[in-house]
Design an enzyme around this catalytic site. Structure first.
Site, PDB file in Angstrom:
ATOM      1  N   HIS A   4      -9.324  -3.547  -2.034  1.00 14.49           N
ATOM      2  CA  HIS A   4      -8.095  -2.920  -1.300  1.00 14.49           C
ATOM      3  C   HIS A   4      -8.630  -1.386  -1.073  1.00 14.49           C
ATOM      4  O   HIS A   4      -8.547  -0.665   0.037  1.00 14.49           O
ATOM      5  CB  HIS A   4      -6.915  -3.125  -1.855  1.00 14.49           C
ATOM      6  CG  HIS A   4      -5.633  -2.339  -1.103  1.00 14.49           C
ATOM      7  ND1 HIS A   4      -4.576  -2.773  -0.654  1.00 14.49           N
ATOM      8  CD2 HIS A   4      -5.534  -1.046  -0.917  1.00 14.49           C
ATOM      9  CE1 HIS A   4      -3.696  -2.061  -0.088  1.00 14.49           C
ATOM     10  NE2 HIS A   4      -4.294  -0.838  -0.341  1.00 14.49           N
TER      11      HIS A   4
ATOM     12  N   CYS B 295       0.774  -1.063   0.069  1.00 16.46           N
ATOM     13  CA  CYS B 295      -0.121   0.181   0.029  1.00 16.46           C
ATOM     14  C   CYS B 295       0.727   1.203   0.020  1.00 16.46           C
ATOM     15  O   CYS B 295       1.960   1.331   0.774  1.00 16.46           O
ATOM     16  CB  CYS B 295      -0.840  -0.038   1.194  1.00 16.46           C
ATOM     17  SG  CYS B 295      -1.939   1.363   1.397  1.00 16.46           S
ATOM     18  N   LEU B 296       0.503   2.119  -0.876  1.00 19.35           N
ATOM     19  CA  LEU B 296       1.120   3.549  -0.974  1.00 19.35           C
ATOM     20  C   LEU B 296       1.432   4.175   0.339  1.00 19.35           C
ATOM     21  O   LEU B 296       2.163   4.867   0.848  1.00 19.35           O
ATOM     22  CB  LEU B 296       0.830   4.412  -1.998  1.00 19.35           C
ATOM     23  CG  LEU B 296       0.719   3.888  -3.457  1.00 19.35           C
ATOM     24  CD1 LEU B 296       0.158   4.784  -4.347  1.00 19.35           C
ATOM     25  CD2 LEU B 296       2.198   3.802  -3.823  1.00 19.35           C
TER      26      LEU B 296
ATOM     27  N   HIS C  56      -9.776   1.417   2.213  1.00 18.74           N
ATOM     28  CA  HIS C  56      -9.547   2.783   2.427  1.00 18.74           C
ATOM     29  C   HIS C  56     -10.433   3.803   2.891  1.00 18.74           C
ATOM     30  O   HIS C  56     -10.404   4.529   3.608  1.00 18.74           O
ATOM     31  CB  HIS C  56      -8.454   3.447   1.302  1.00 18.74           C
ATOM     32  CG  HIS C  56      -7.195   3.059   1.346  1.00 18.74           C
ATOM     33  ND1 HIS C  56      -6.424   3.045   2.292  1.00 18.74           N
ATOM     34  CD2 HIS C  56      -6.460   2.280   0.380  1.00 18.74           C
ATOM     35  CE1 HIS C  56      -5.297   2.699   1.992  1.00 18.74           C
ATOM     36  NE2 HIS C  56      -5.182   2.053   0.738  1.00 18.74           N
TER      37      HIS C  56
HETATM   38 NI    NI Z   1      -3.729   1.198  -0.056  1.00 17.91          NI
END
Ligand code: NI
Length: 174
Positions: free
Chosen positions: A134, A92-93, A138
């Site tokens: 995903h 994940c960034l 968020h």
């Molecule tokens: Ni992410």
């Protein structure tokens, strides 16, 4: 404009995001900036809270990883059906340095609006289904960290806190 990507433990990442009520110029600008930010990172998916806006908007493009799919914008996405189970490694960034095997539904059916406000339905399988799940996580304030075992989570948090302390110390010396 490439936006700053918020990183854990930024509290916005743990908040449930609000629905988008009106797709106005501000939202259009944000969509454009999120797409630029996605490709600059580069990443396969990005959710608005990751760039500091707690609203239900995601962009993704699995072709960044040579996977099937194209650039897609989804506003107020909702998973209306899911089936199967698959385990895949994810990163994940917003949680750099963490990669973990995560169990998710193998296939999902998702509804939402495109950037023009038209209703869309996507039948997603495999990698695409994974990316969408995903990104929707968020919007619900759920990070990869919330989906791994507590021991792994504890190790990651300790390592991160140590790094943050070291960075703060270095900056204090300067
Ligand atoms: Ni992410």
């Amino acid at each position: 404009m490439v936006l700053e990507i918020r990183k854990y433990p930024d509290p916005i990442l743990s908040k449930k995001a609000e629905r988008v009520e009106k797709i106005d110029q501000d939202i259009q600008k944000l969509i454009g900036d999120m797409i630029e930010t996605l490709y600059a990172a580069p990443g396969v998916g990005l959710a608005a809270p990751q760039v500091g806006r707690s609203i239900r908007l995601i962009v993704f493009d699995p072709s960044v990883r040579n996977e099937e799919g194209k650039l897609t914008v989804l506003i107020n996405p909702e998973i209306i059906e899911k089936d199967g189970e698959a385990i895949m490694k994810e990163g994940c960034l917003s949680v750099p340095g963490l990669e973990a095997e995560i169990k998710r539904a193998e296939n999902v059916k998702v509804t939402g609006l495109d950037k023009n406000g038209n209703a869309v339905t996507i039948d997603a399988k495999g990698f695409l289904a994974r990316v969408i799940q995903h990104e929707i996580d968020h919007l619900d304030g759920i990070l990869l960290l919330d989906r791994i075992g507590f021991i792994k989570r504890d190790i990651f948090k300790r390592r991160l806190m140590k790094q943050l302390k070291e960075t703060a110390r270095e900056q204090a010396v300067k």
